[in-house]
Design a protein around this motif. Structure first.
Motif, short mmCIF file in Angstrom:
data_model
loop_
_atom_site.label_atom_id
_atom_site.label_comp_id
_atom_site.label_asym_id
_atom_site.label_seq_id
_atom_site.Cartn_x
_atom_site.Cartn_y
_atom_site.Cartn_z
N VAL A 228 43.64 35.85 -20.91
CA VAL A 228 42.19 35.73 -20.90
C VAL A 228 41.62 36.23 -19.58
O VAL A 228 40.55 36.87 -19.55
CB VAL A 228 41.78 34.26 -21.14
CG1 VAL A 228 40.28 34.07 -20.97
CG2 VAL A 228 42.19 33.82 -22.54
N PRO A 482 34.93 33.74 -20.14
CA PRO A 482 35.36 32.36 -20.39
C PRO A 482 34.62 31.32 -19.57
O PRO A 482 34.65 30.14 -19.90
CB PRO A 482 36.85 32.39 -20.00
CG PRO A 482 37.25 33.81 -20.15
CD PRO A 482 36.06 34.62 -19.79
N TRP A 485 32.20 29.08 -21.74
CA TRP A 485 32.63 28.43 -22.98
C TRP A 485 32.64 26.92 -22.77
O TRP A 485 33.69 26.30 -22.67
CB TRP A 485 34.01 28.92 -23.40
CG TRP A 485 34.06 30.39 -23.64
CD1 TRP A 485 33.01 31.21 -23.91
CD2 TRP A 485 35.22 31.21 -23.64
NE1 TRP A 485 33.44 32.49 -24.07
CE2 TRP A 485 34.80 32.53 -23.91
CE3 TRP A 485 36.57 30.98 -23.44
CZ2 TRP A 485 35.68 33.59 -23.99
CZ3 TRP A 485 37.44 32.03 -23.51
CH2 TRP A 485 37.01 33.32 -23.79
N GLN A 491 30.67 28.51 -28.28
CA GLN A 491 31.86 28.77 -29.09
C GLN A 491 31.49 29.37 -30.44
O GLN A 491 32.20 30.26 -30.94
CB GLN A 491 32.63 27.46 -29.28
CG GLN A 491 33.24 26.94 -27.98
CD GLN A 491 33.84 25.56 -28.13
OE1 GLN A 491 34.37 24.99 -27.18
NE2 GLN A 491 33.75 24.98 -29.31
N VAL A 494 30.99 33.01 -29.90
CA VAL A 494 32.24 33.75 -29.86
C VAL A 494 32.73 34.05 -31.28
O VAL A 494 33.22 35.15 -31.57
CB VAL A 494 33.30 32.96 -29.07
CG1 VAL A 494 34.67 33.62 -29.17
CG2 VAL A 494 32.88 32.83 -27.62
N SER A 498 33.26 37.67 -32.93
CA SER A 498 34.55 38.02 -33.52
C SER A 498 34.39 38.52 -34.95
O SER A 498 35.07 39.46 -35.37
CB SER A 498 35.48 36.81 -33.47
OG SER A 498 36.72 37.11 -34.07
N SER A 533 43.10 32.40 -28.17
CA SER A 533 43.04 32.31 -26.71
C SER A 533 41.85 31.49 -26.25
O SER A 533 41.94 30.74 -25.27
CB SER A 533 42.98 33.72 -26.12
OG SER A 533 44.10 34.49 -26.50
N VAL A 534 40.73 31.62 -26.93
CA VAL A 534 39.54 30.83 -26.57
C VAL A 534 39.82 29.34 -26.74
O VAL A 534 39.48 28.52 -25.86
CB VAL A 534 38.34 31.26 -27.42
CG1 VAL A 534 37.17 30.29 -27.24
CG2 VAL A 534 37.90 32.66 -27.05
N ARG A 538 39.99 26.77 -23.62
CA ARG A 538 39.00 25.68 -23.64
C ARG A 538 39.69 24.32 -23.58
O ARG A 538 39.22 23.40 -22.89
CB ARG A 538 38.16 25.79 -24.92
CG ARG A 538 37.12 24.71 -25.07
CD ARG A 538 35.95 24.94 -24.14
NE ARG A 538 34.91 23.96 -24.36
CZ ARG A 538 34.83 22.76 -23.80
NH1 ARG A 538 35.78 22.38 -22.98
NH2 ARG A 538 33.85 21.94 -24.05
N THR A 544 36.60 27.73 -16.86
CA THR A 544 35.38 27.22 -17.48
C THR A 544 34.35 26.85 -16.42
O THR A 544 33.69 25.83 -16.53
CB THR A 544 35.70 25.99 -18.34
OG1 THR A 544 36.39 25.01 -17.54
CG2 THR A 544 36.55 26.36 -19.52
#
Length: 648
Positions: A228, A482, A485, A491, A494, A498, A533-534, A538, A544
């Protein structure tokens, strides 16, 4: 009585439907250009067509469906409020549901990641296939080490994991030598790796000691954070450069009116002014460091960087650049921006392979990588001068990124050393990215207005349009890092991005079985890795903070924007290097296309005389033939009579 021929009244024939074999009217201008609407329609149709599994082996389609199901699961985890949260204790535990959710996402990311990488490598270039075999061996080594190192693990679990790894390696080796069933063997090898990681997940869920659960978090979650933090920057930069090259080839052929860059620059300038004023704290308190007006001492730096970027981009319109070396420049800036993460990487490696004492590892890390901003100040000139001085990088995107990177980051690093390390109270003399973007947009607006008034572009309007859009978009793209997030809304953003990536990104079809299989798997595999990965980052509570976002945007925004705005050299367009650009208003008035851009702009036809060996009329953009010289002219040679038709 008239002696001439009597005119015959022509009878109107009924309208016939067009023949299927009749040639269609050209959708392009006489010089090969087209409009933006047609390009967007063709682009969207091509992106949708990539998701249609036509001509793709059925095993690759089934593998893409599995990846899609995993993406739906991870997206549901991110969208549902309160599911993804940072674990509250010092170490994760199966007693906390948030830790279990993050651990499942970690296993899915690694399992399907190894499976996708193996499948894609086996269907790639010949030397990639042996790398895929090595990837299967690495997956088996990681999974067996996680399970065997724990106390009291059952022999059936170890045997099952080892058998799945052996099957994956054997199938990968067969795929190297057998060309016809290569896609099926590659997918089967990936499925075997997915089963292997599924067994590890089951062992970690049912074992009483929680060894596999904790071992996976300790050994596997850290590489995800590194991905990340650093690898994602390189991957995004590489993909952005590839998309930039394709978009540059298409964008040259789009007809643009002279008012388009003016409107784009005016709107972008208004957005920047509003964000620098009342909305400077839209994304938090630290966001004001990026969007504030800043002291007057910082505006000369902003004006210098803005003029430098505009000059370099305009120069690429006359002499297109080679796409090489930009990863070195961007990687150097990323390392300097994430210097704390580099120290964290070294400390982790020392704890894993050298010593188990945390204090000793911290002392060794401090002796190798000194804390503070002075190491970054020394690293910037050493690495960024390589693309500037080495002849290999002449006329390259890497040289442009290094020049702009030095102009942006070196004063910033000097100010950080003086104000933080040396504790000197001096005003900030470095400009923020928003100030540099303001200077760029002001210059773009002035150049576009001058070109529209004089009827001849000072700088190619396509490049002005890029300079009006890319810096503002890159500045706001920093909010996708990141560091922001932190809540469910971001989120969900994201997930939305995506989903857009599934439709808009991906590899084109090649017409071969291997190429078509790669094209349909790549977008799903990439988005599964992104969402997984998120969730892991997180849950770990890593990366963060707003400070990470601020520092990354400060160092990377303007150099990356400069690289993406430059024109890329294309061998297929070499004959058009000194051609003229056709004006859209001129073509709409049905006039002959004339030059409206300074020499060096992109055009569709040569400006000089082009011989017509077929004896036809000269095409658009060719110069008329000179008048014949006075005086006697020799008679043309007699033409030979054509041969008679052969008897039937």
């Amino acid at each position: 009585m008239p002696t001439g021929t009597i005119p015959q009244q022509q009878q109107q024939q009924p309208r016939q439907p067009p023949s299927p074999s009749a040639p269609r009217p050209s959708r392009r201008a006489p010089d090969g250009r087209t409009t933006l609407a047609r390009v967007l329609r063709a682009w969207w149709a091509g992106r949708i067509r990539r998701l249609v599994p036509r001509g793709v082996p059925w095993t690759a389609v089934a593998f893409a469906v599995v990846l899609l199901a995993a993406w739906v699961l991870l997206a549901d985890i991110l969208i549902t409020p309160g599911v993804v949260m940072e674990y509250p204790g010092e170490t994760p535990s199966r007693d906390w549901g948030h830790d279990v959710v993050g651990w499942i996402a970690l296993q899915i990311t690694f399992g399907l990641g190894f499976a996708s990488v193996t499948m894609l490598l086996l269907t790639g270039k010949p030397w990639h296939r042996w790398v895929a075999v090595a990837a299967t061996v690495l997956s088996s080594a990681i999974t067996l080490e996680v399970v065997v190192s724990g106390p009291g693990q059952g022999l059936p679990w170890i045997a099952g994991i080892g058998a799945a790894g052996l099957a994956a390696s054997s199938l990968a080796a067969l795929a190297v030598f057998l060309a016809r069933p290569r896609v099926h063997l590659a997918v089967a090898s990936g499925v075997a790796l997915a089963i292997q990681w599924g067994l590890v997940t089951w062992v970690g869920a049912v074992e009483p000691t929680q060894w596999v659960f904790l071992k996976a978090w300790t050994d596997l979650a850290f590489p995800v954070v590194v991905v990340v933090g650093f690898v994602a920057i390189f991957a995004v930069a590489l993909y952005a450069q590839q998309v930039h090259g394709r978009a540059d080839r298409i964008g040259r052929r789009i007809l643009l009116a002279s008012w388009v860059p003016i409107v784009a620059a005016a709107v972008a300038l208004a957005v920047v002014v509003v964000r620098m004023g009342p909305l400077s704290r839209l994304f938090g308190e630290l966001d004001a460091n990026l969007w504030g007006i800043g002291p007057w001492q910082s505006w000369p730096h902003a004006a210098f960087v803005g003029a430098l970027v505009v000059w370099l981009v305009a120069r690429s319109g006359r002499r297109p650049l080679r796409p090489r070396g930009h990863l070195l420049a961007i990687g150097t800036l990323a390392v300097v921006a994430g210097w704390a993460l580099v120290s964290f990487v070294l400390a982790y490696l020392l704890l894993t392979f050298v010593t188990a004492d945390g204090d000793e590892a911290a002392a060794i890390t401090a002796s190798i990588i000194p804390p503070g901003n002075i190491p970054g100040l020394a690293l910037l000139p050493i690495l960024l001068l390589v693309p500037i001085l080495v002849p290999y990088f002449r006329r390259s995107t890497g040289r442009v990124g290094a020049i702009v990177g030095l102009a942006v980051a070196l004063p910033l690093q000097l100010w950080l050393v003086a104000s933080i390390d040396l504790d000197l109270r001096i005003p900030r003399f470095t400009a923020s990215p928003s100030q540099m973007a303001f200077a760029i947009l002001a210059a773009v607006l002035a150049l576009a207005i001058v070109g529209a008034v004089r009827g001849r572009d000072v700088v190619d309007r396509h490049l002005l349009l890029r300079l009006a859009l890319v810096p503002v978009l890159t500045l706001h793209a920093g909010q996708l890092l990141p560091g922001v997030w932190k809540d469910d809304l971001e989120q969900a953003l994201v997930v939305a991005l995506s989903l857009a990536g599934l439709f808009l990104l991906g590899a084109p079809r090649t017409g071969t079985k291997e190429g078509n299989a790669r094209a349909i798997v790549i977008p799903f595999a990439a988005q599964v890795a992104v969402l997984g990965s998120v969730i892991v980052a997180r849950t770990m509570g890593a990366l963060t903070d707003d400070e990470t976002t601020t520092i990354s945007v400060l160092y990377l925004t303007i150099p990356l924007s400069a690289v993406l705005c430059c024109r890329i050299e294309d061998a297929s367009d070499a004959w058009t290097h000194r051609a003229s650009t056709v004006d859209l208003q001129t073509m709409r008035r049905d006039r002959a296309p004339g030059p409206v851009v300074a020499a060096g702009g992109w055009g569709g036809a040569p400006t000089g005389h082009v011989p017509q060996p077929w004896g036809g009329r000269p095409g658009p953009g060719t110069a008329p033939a000179p008048p014949p010289a006075p005086g006697p002219h020799p008679a043309p040679p007699p033409q030979q009579p054509s041969p008679p038709n052969p008897p039937r």
